[in-house]
Every structure is written in C-alpha cells, then in structure tokens.
Design a protein around this motif. Structure first.
Motif, short mmCIF file in Angstrom:
data_model
loop_
_atom_site.label_atom_id
_atom_site.label_comp_id
_atom_site.label_asym_id
_atom_site.label_seq_id
_atom_site.Cartn_x
_atom_site.Cartn_y
_atom_site.Cartn_z
N MET A 184 -10.12 -3.05 -7.91
CA MET A 184 -10.21 -3.72 -6.72
C MET A 184 -11.23 -4.72 -7.00
O MET A 184 -11.20 -5.80 -6.57
CB MET A 184 -10.46 -2.87 -5.44
CG MET A 184 -10.51 -3.67 -4.25
SD MET A 184 -9.19 -4.71 -3.82
CE MET A 184 -8.12 -3.13 -3.26
N ASN B 38 -9.67 3.05 -9.53
CA ASN B 38 -9.11 2.10 -8.31
C ASN B 38 -10.18 1.11 -7.73
O ASN B 38 -9.74 0.02 -7.83
CB ASN B 38 -8.69 3.05 -7.40
CG ASN B 38 -7.23 3.62 -7.85
OD1 ASN B 38 -6.65 3.43 -8.56
ND2 ASN B 38 -7.07 4.93 -7.35
N GLU C 222 -1.68 -7.42 -6.44
CA GLU C 222 -2.07 -6.15 -5.43
C GLU C 222 -3.04 -6.34 -4.44
O GLU C 222 -3.24 -5.94 -3.36
CB GLU C 222 -2.56 -5.09 -6.65
CG GLU C 222 -2.65 -3.65 -6.08
CD GLU C 222 -2.93 -2.79 -7.16
OE1 GLU C 222 -3.78 -1.79 -6.88
OE2 GLU C 222 -2.44 -2.77 -8.10
N THR C 223 -4.15 -7.07 -4.87
CA THR C 223 -5.46 -7.19 -3.99
C THR C 223 -4.70 -8.17 -2.71
O THR C 223 -5.26 -7.92 -1.85
CB THR C 223 -6.46 -8.10 -4.86
OG1 THR C 223 -6.70 -7.57 -5.93
CG2 THR C 223 -7.82 -8.38 -3.85
N ALA D 83 -2.39 -6.36 4.22
CA ALA D 83 -2.34 -5.29 5.01
C ALA D 83 -3.55 -5.13 5.92
O ALA D 83 -3.48 -4.48 7.15
CB ALA D 83 -2.14 -3.97 4.04
N LEU D 84 -4.69 -5.38 5.47
CA LEU D 84 -5.92 -4.93 6.28
C LEU D 84 -5.91 -6.02 7.60
O LEU D 84 -6.37 -5.90 8.47
CB LEU D 84 -7.10 -5.18 5.39
CG LEU D 84 -7.53 -4.22 4.42
CD1 LEU D 84 -8.64 -4.55 3.28
CD2 LEU D 84 -7.83 -2.80 5.24
N LYS E 32 -3.12 -5.80 -0.54
CA LYS E 32 -4.01 -5.15 0.25
C LYS E 32 -4.75 -5.82 1.44
O LYS E 32 -4.98 -5.42 2.64
CB LYS E 32 -5.02 -4.48 -0.65
CG LYS E 32 -4.35 -3.24 -1.48
CD LYS E 32 -5.34 -2.64 -2.44
CE LYS E 32 -4.73 -1.76 -3.18
NZ LYS E 32 -5.53 -0.87 -4.27
#
Length: 96
Positions: free
Chosen positions: A62, A58, A75-76, A82-83, A79
C-alpha cells in the motif's frame, strides 16, 4: 510340585517384564506428549509470525502504491474509492 513352582515363577517373570514394558511405554508417551505440546506452541508462534509478515507485506504494498509505484496503482485506486464510498455513506447517514 516343582512344575507348578516353575510355572508360577515363569508367570511372575512375564508379569514383571510386562509391567516394566508398560512403565517404559508410559514414560515414552509422556515424553511424546510433551514434544507434541512444544511443537504445537512452536507452530502457533510461526503462524503468528507469518500473519505479521503478511500484514507488513500488505502495508508495504500500500505504501509503495501511494508513493507512486505503478505496480499496485489499480489496487490502491480501488481501495481509495471504497473508502470514499464508505465516507459518503456515513455522511449520508449523519445528514438524515
């Protein structure tokens, strides 16, 4: 009288054989219990190793995404978004 003695001798022999067989079974049981314990330890170690490799995989995914790999860009981005939302939420709580 010899019939009774023969019967007693036969019973003693059978009891002796049963006791020896019981002892052998106890030893086999102990051996198998030890093998089970060793296999459980081995399995636990392998599960930990698998978890390590999954984590490394994983992390590598990333890193590849951040370095510009098109494969995991979406996907990155999700993420990172979300951060950013988490950081905005924390800033909002601090300003209150």
């Amino acid at each position: 009288m010899s019939k009774i003695e023969d019967i007693v001798d036969a019973l003693e022999n059978k009891i002796s054989k049963i006791l020896h067989k019981q002892e052998a079974l106890k030893q086999a049981n102990i051996k198998l219990s030890n093998e089970i314990e060793q296999q459980q330890l081995k399995l636990k170690k392998q599960e930990e190793e698998i978890a390590d490799w999954v984590d490394k995989h994983n992390t590598l995914k990333m890193a590849n995404s951040i370095l510009g790999s098109d494969e995991n860009k979406r996907e990155t981005k999700l993420k990172i978004n979300a951060l950013i939302r988490d950081i905005d939420h924390c800033i909002g709580q601090l300003s209150e």
